[in-house]
Design an enzyme around this catalytic site. Sequence first.
Site, mmCIF file in Angstrom:
data_model
loop_
_atom_site.group_PDB
_atom_site.id
_atom_site.type_symbol
_atom_site.label_atom_id
_atom_site.label_comp_id
_atom_site.label_asym_id
_atom_site.label_seq_id
_atom_site.Cartn_x
_atom_site.Cartn_y
_atom_site.Cartn_z
ATOM 1 N N CYS A 86 0.835 -1.201 0.000
ATOM 2 C CA CYS A 86 0.000 0.000 0.000
ATOM 3 C C CYS A 86 0.872 1.255 0.000
ATOM 4 O O CYS A 86 1.586 1.495 -0.962
ATOM 5 C CB CYS A 86 -0.967 -0.047 1.182
ATOM 6 N N HIS A 195 -3.350 -5.842 0.990
ATOM 7 C CA HIS A 195 -2.696 -6.040 2.290
ATOM 8 C C HIS A 195 -2.613 -7.510 2.700
ATOM 9 O O HIS A 195 -3.501 -7.988 3.396
ATOM 10 C CB HIS A 195 -3.477 -5.287 3.370
ATOM 11 N N GLU A 197 -0.826 -8.742 4.972
ATOM 12 C CA GLU A 197 -0.677 -8.825 6.433
ATOM 13 C C GLU A 197 -2.018 -8.756 7.157
ATOM 14 O O GLU A 197 -2.106 -9.063 8.335
ATOM 15 C CB GLU A 197 0.281 -7.728 6.929
#
Lengths: 226, 82
Positions: A86, A195, A197
């Site tokens: 990002c 994302h 994560e």
Amino acid sequence: MKFAVLVFPGSNCDIDMYHAIKDELGEEVEYVWHDATDLSEFDGILVPGGFSYGDYLRCGAMANQSNVMAEVKKAAEAGKPVLGVCNGFQILTEAGLLPGALLRNKNLKFMCRTVQLKVENNNTIFTSQYEQGQIINIPIAHGEGNYFCDEETLTALKENNQIVFTYSGENPNGSLEDIAGIVNERGNVLGMMPHPERAVDALLGSSDGLALFKSIVKQWRESHVS
Amino acid sequence: MTKVKIYVTLRESVLDPQGSAVQESLAKIGYNEVSDVRIGKYLELQIGETERDIDTLVKEMCEKLLTNTVIEDYRYEVEEAN
């Protein structure tokens, strides 16, 4: 394997990144403030999402001037894995570690939802634990994720198989060729808008991001076993 | 003191969705003659005593930080202030 999670003023996905590495992956990880001048003790560098310096001037422009970015360039030159997610992706393009730039989303909206990604290249240190062509569910959360580069760069990206992830089905931001993530020519720097994560546990809605981190660790272990 | 006015615009090859939205809004309130809108940035720098060449200085700052030449063009004007 020891990871660094860089922290800039305005980073806000650093804690998610730390959690993914420490609790889900079970590897060593430390936060590293943006004015750090030595990253040599780390085996992998993670540049998290957020709004570094409030996205003032351009996303990632001022973060790129931080002390730590000179060290990130050194790490990349040394062949260490560098992942930018990002705002991290935006910073890596500003740094020239990845080609192209991220523009305002075509529909001008901040897009925050889970999207489907297609693994376009599983022959990278970041994607070996995925199947080629696998469709994975990963959340996005950005207002400027519209990947852009010139024709020449696009041709090079295709020829070198540098396009690693594309949006499958709906393209949420208008990015060129549905590009969601690319690697550098050498293959050790990955930038992506979605994302991984935030997708490391079924409780979070998807654990499809975990394989990305496992791929990094697998490659590192294999290259560090004598 | 020297005043430098810098104009940053998206390169012509880059779509400007923000500009398009503004153009549509203008058409909506009756300004149909507007065929295109491009939105850019304007920066004003006050530069104190320096031995360096102003043009070199400004270009350097634009390339290093103020603009991203992958997507943006820039032009500037230098004004000597009294």
